[in-house]
Design a protein around this motif. Structure first.
Motif, PDB file in Angstrom:
ATOM      1  N   ILE A  40       0.821  -1.210   0.000  1.00 29.43           N
ATOM      2  CA  ILE A  40       0.000   0.000   0.000  1.00 29.43           C
ATOM      3  C   ILE A  40       0.856   1.261   0.000  1.00 29.43           C
ATOM      4  CG2 ILE A  40      -0.332   0.492   2.456  1.00 29.43           C
ATOM      5  CD1 ILE A  40      -3.086   0.273  -0.180  1.00 29.43           C
ATOM      6  N   GLU A  41       2.075   1.162   0.553  1.00 30.56           N
ATOM      7  CA  GLU A  41       2.971   2.323   0.535  1.00 30.56           C
ATOM      8  C   GLU A  41       3.365   2.673  -0.894  1.00 30.56           C
ATOM      9  OE1 GLU A  41       6.119   1.165   3.123  1.00 30.56           O
ATOM     10  OE2 GLU A  41       5.144   1.954   4.914  1.00 30.56           O
ATOM     11  N   THR A  42       3.407   1.659  -1.771  1.00 39.30           N
ATOM     12  CA  THR A  42       3.724   1.927  -3.180  1.00 39.30           C
ATOM     13  C   THR A  42       2.582   2.662  -3.861  1.00 39.30           C
ATOM     14  OG1 THR A  42       2.809  -0.178  -4.006  1.00 39.30           O
ATOM     15  CG2 THR A  42       5.100  -0.180  -3.257  1.00 39.30           C
ATOM     16  N   LYS A  43       1.411   2.685  -3.221  1.00 38.16           N
ATOM     17  CA  LYS A  43       0.250   3.387  -3.766  1.00 38.16           C
ATOM     18  C   LYS A  43       0.103   4.787  -3.176  1.00 38.16           C
ATOM     19  CE  LYS A  43      -0.708  -0.416  -5.881  1.00 38.16           C
ATOM     20  NZ  LYS A  43      -0.445  -0.551  -7.337  1.00 38.16           N
ATOM     21  N   GLY A  44       1.047   5.178  -2.313  1.00 36.88           N
ATOM     22  CA  GLY A  44       1.023   6.527  -1.764  1.00 36.88           C
ATOM     23  C   GLY A  44       0.256   6.696  -0.476  1.00 36.88           C
ATOM     24  N   VAL A  45      -0.070   5.590   0.213  1.00 42.77           N
ATOM     25  CA  VAL A  45      -0.772   5.674   1.493  1.00 42.77           C
ATOM     26  C   VAL A  45       0.246   5.536   2.607  1.00 42.77           C
ATOM     27  CG1 VAL A  45      -2.548   4.641   2.968  1.00 42.77           C
ATOM     28  CG2 VAL A  45      -2.861   4.724   0.491  1.00 42.77           C
ATOM     29  N   ASN A  81     -10.532  -0.456  -4.752  1.00 43.70           N
ATOM     30  CA  ASN A  81     -10.345  -0.903  -3.380  1.00 43.70           C
ATOM     31  C   ASN A  81      -8.958  -1.521  -3.224  1.00 43.70           C
ATOM     32  OD1 ASN A  81     -10.529  -3.005  -1.149  1.00 43.70           O
ATOM     33  ND2 ASN A  81     -12.358  -1.778  -0.836  1.00 43.70           N
ATOM     34  N   THR A  82      -8.229  -1.092  -2.206  1.00 44.53           N
ATOM     35  CA  THR A  82      -6.843  -1.549  -2.051  1.00 44.53           C
ATOM     36  C   THR A  82      -6.750  -3.017  -1.658  1.00 44.53           C
ATOM     37  OG1 THR A  82      -6.869  -0.693   0.210  1.00 44.53           O
ATOM     38  CG2 THR A  82      -5.949   0.726  -1.494  1.00 44.53           C
ATOM     39  N   LEU A  83      -7.707  -3.536  -0.887  1.00 45.69           N
ATOM     40  CA  LEU A  83      -7.689  -4.964  -0.561  1.00 45.69           C
ATOM     41  C   LEU A  83      -7.944  -5.804  -1.807  1.00 45.69           C
ATOM     42  CD1 LEU A  83      -9.340  -5.590   2.942  1.00 45.69           C
ATOM     43  CD2 LEU A  83      -7.021  -6.135   2.200  1.00 45.69           C
ATOM     44  N   PHE A  84      -8.728  -5.278  -2.721  1.00 48.27           N
ATOM     45  CA  PHE A  84      -8.943  -5.971  -3.993  1.00 48.27           C
ATOM     46  C   PHE A  84      -7.625  -6.040  -4.763  1.00 48.27           C
ATOM     47  CE2 PHE A  84      -9.759  -5.914  -8.538  1.00 48.27           C
ATOM     48  CZ  PHE A  84     -10.661  -6.943  -8.699  1.00 48.27           C
ATOM     49  N   GLU A  85      -6.937  -4.917  -4.857  1.00 44.74           N
ATOM     50  CA  GLU A  85      -5.645  -4.891  -5.551  1.00 44.74           C
ATOM     51  C   GLU A  85      -4.630  -5.792  -4.848  1.00 44.74           C
ATOM     52  OE1 GLU A  85      -4.396  -0.782  -5.940  1.00 44.74           O
ATOM     53  OE2 GLU A  85      -4.949  -0.853  -8.050  1.00 44.74           O
ATOM     54  N   THR A 101       7.480 -18.826 -12.646  1.00 46.81           N
ATOM     55  CA  THR A 101       7.340 -17.836 -13.710  1.00 46.81           C
ATOM     56  C   THR A 101       7.800 -16.464 -13.203  1.00 46.81           C
ATOM     57  OG1 THR A 101       5.011 -17.499 -13.089  1.00 46.81           O
ATOM     58  CG2 THR A 101       5.475 -19.096 -14.820  1.00 46.81           C
ATOM     59  N   GLU A 102       7.689 -15.460 -14.047  1.00 43.79           N
ATOM     60  CA  GLU A 102       8.149 -14.109 -13.697  1.00 43.79           C
ATOM     61  C   GLU A 102       7.310 -13.538 -12.557  1.00 43.79           C
ATOM     62  OE1 GLU A 102      10.512 -10.642 -14.084  1.00 43.79           O
ATOM     63  OE2 GLU A 102      10.719 -12.671 -14.902  1.00 43.79           O
ATOM     64  N   ILE A 103       7.983 -13.120 -11.484  1.00 41.44           N
ATOM     65  CA  ILE A 103       7.258 -12.555 -10.353  1.00 41.44           C
ATOM     66  C   ILE A 103       7.002 -11.068 -10.603  1.00 41.44           C
ATOM     67  CG2 ILE A 103       8.216 -14.210  -8.716  1.00 41.44           C
ATOM     68  CD1 ILE A 103      10.118 -12.086  -7.727  1.00 41.44           C
ATOM     69  N   PRO A 104       5.918 -10.525 -10.039  1.00 37.32           N
ATOM     70  CA  PRO A 104       5.625  -9.100 -10.265  1.00 37.32           C
ATOM     71  C   PRO A 104       6.703  -8.208  -9.683  1.00 37.32           C
ATOM     72  CG  PRO A 104       4.179 -10.027  -8.586  1.00 37.32           C
ATOM     73  CD  PRO A 104       4.909 -11.176  -9.195  1.00 37.32           C
ATOM     74  N   SER A 105       6.834  -7.019 -10.228  1.00 36.78           N
ATOM     75  CA  SER A 105       7.895  -6.103  -9.802  1.00 36.78           C
ATOM     76  C   SER A 105       7.789  -5.749  -8.323  1.00 36.78           C
ATOM     77  CB  SER A 105       7.851  -4.826 -10.654  1.00 36.78           C
ATOM     78  OG  SER A 105       6.583  -4.190 -10.545  1.00 36.78           O
ATOM     79  N   GLU A 106       6.554  -5.687  -7.801  1.00 35.47           N
ATOM     80  CA  GLU A 106       6.370  -5.339  -6.380  1.00 35.47           C
ATOM     81  C   GLU A 106       6.995  -6.368  -5.443  1.00 35.47           C
ATOM     82  OE1 GLU A 106       2.416  -4.105  -8.437  1.00 35.47           O
ATOM     83  OE2 GLU A 106       3.972  -5.648  -8.619  1.00 35.47           O
ATOM     84  N   ALA A 107       7.181  -7.600  -5.935  1.00 36.81           N
ATOM     85  CA  ALA A 107       7.709  -8.673  -5.089  1.00 36.81           C
ATOM     86  C   ALA A 107       9.202  -8.904  -5.270  1.00 36.81           C
ATOM     87  CB  ALA A 107       6.961  -9.970  -5.365  1.00 36.81           C
ATOM     88  N   LYS A 108       9.838  -8.123  -6.133  1.00 37.28           N
ATOM     89  CA  LYS A 108      11.259  -8.325  -6.400  1.00 37.28           C
ATOM     90  C   LYS A 108      12.121  -7.607  -5.393  1.00 37.28           C
ATOM     91  CE  LYS A 108      10.750  -9.192 -11.358  1.00 37.28           C
ATOM     92  NZ  LYS A 108      11.109  -8.759 -12.725  1.00 37.28           N
TER      93      LYS A 108
END
Length: 220
Positions: A40-45, A81-85, A101-108
């Protein structure tokens, strides 16, 4: 289904075949909280607005309904909704680590990889168990298909193994700074008198306590 709804829950459903250790369970929930905070911090909260609460614990194995602690502030970013994301991200990241497979950038990053590994930790000691993570509409009870994943014990072990490998790769990719020191002690551990040998080894404890191969400039 439209994610623009008022009440969304992140459901944690552990169908365990044997009693689980309390530490594994709490570590799993703490990892969800920390990864949600990071996401959520990556979303500016701000971090202060990203606490999660257990809304309800249901009968039947371990079922927890997790909601945002301050829904009036942190429920939405823009119109989503952030919980949805977050549920969609967790599904994508865990599937990638299970299937390789390729992991999302947020998890790298090491923090996310550790959290994802810890989330499935209750599966490690309970064979034939299943952990279901899903986002649901609290009002209707409907589940969001792209926010749902079922993880078996075997898949949980595969996830943890690959997460550890990815963390090691991140460590090896970190650039090392060169350092020089003078007047340090070299402790010889192994000397081979044959010429052009590569078996000479020693330890310079000022840098490392492990044995390293030595290359002498001359025989003097």
């Amino acid at each position: 289904m439209n994610p623009n709804i008022k009440e969304v829950s992140f459901r944690y459903y552990l169908k365990n075949s044997a009693p689980i250790e309390l530490l594994d369970f709490t570590k799993s929930l703490e990892a969800i909280q920390d990864e949600y905070t990071h996401f959520i911090e990556t979303k500016g909260v701000s971090k202060a607005q990203t606490r999660l609460n257990i809304h309800e614990v249901k009968q039947g194995s371990i079922i927890c309904e997790i909601i945002e602690a301050i829904p009036t502030i942190a429920t939405t970013v823009g119109s989503i909704n952030t919980l949805f994301e977050f549920g969609s991200y967790i599904r994508t990241a865990t599937m990638a680590l299970i299937k390789g497979t390729e992991i999302p950038s947020e998890a790298k990053n090491a923090r996310s990889l550790s959290n994802l590994s810890n989330i499935v930790s209750p599966l490690a000691r309970t064979p034939n168990s299943t952990l279901t993570l899903q986002t649901i509409d609290l009002g209707s009870g409907n589940q969001f298909e792209n926010c749902t994943i079922n993880i078996s014990t075997t898949e949980g072990n595969a996830l943890q193994n690959l997460a550890n490998i990815k963390k090691q790769e991140l460590t090896s990719e970190t650039p090392k700074t060169e350092e020089s020191k003078s007047n340090v002690l070299l402790r010889l551990v192994q000397i081979n008198k044959e010429q052009e040998t590569l078996q000479d080894k020693g330890i310079v404890e000022a840098f490392d306590t492990n044995k390293k191969k030595l290359l002498f400039k001359s025989e003097e």
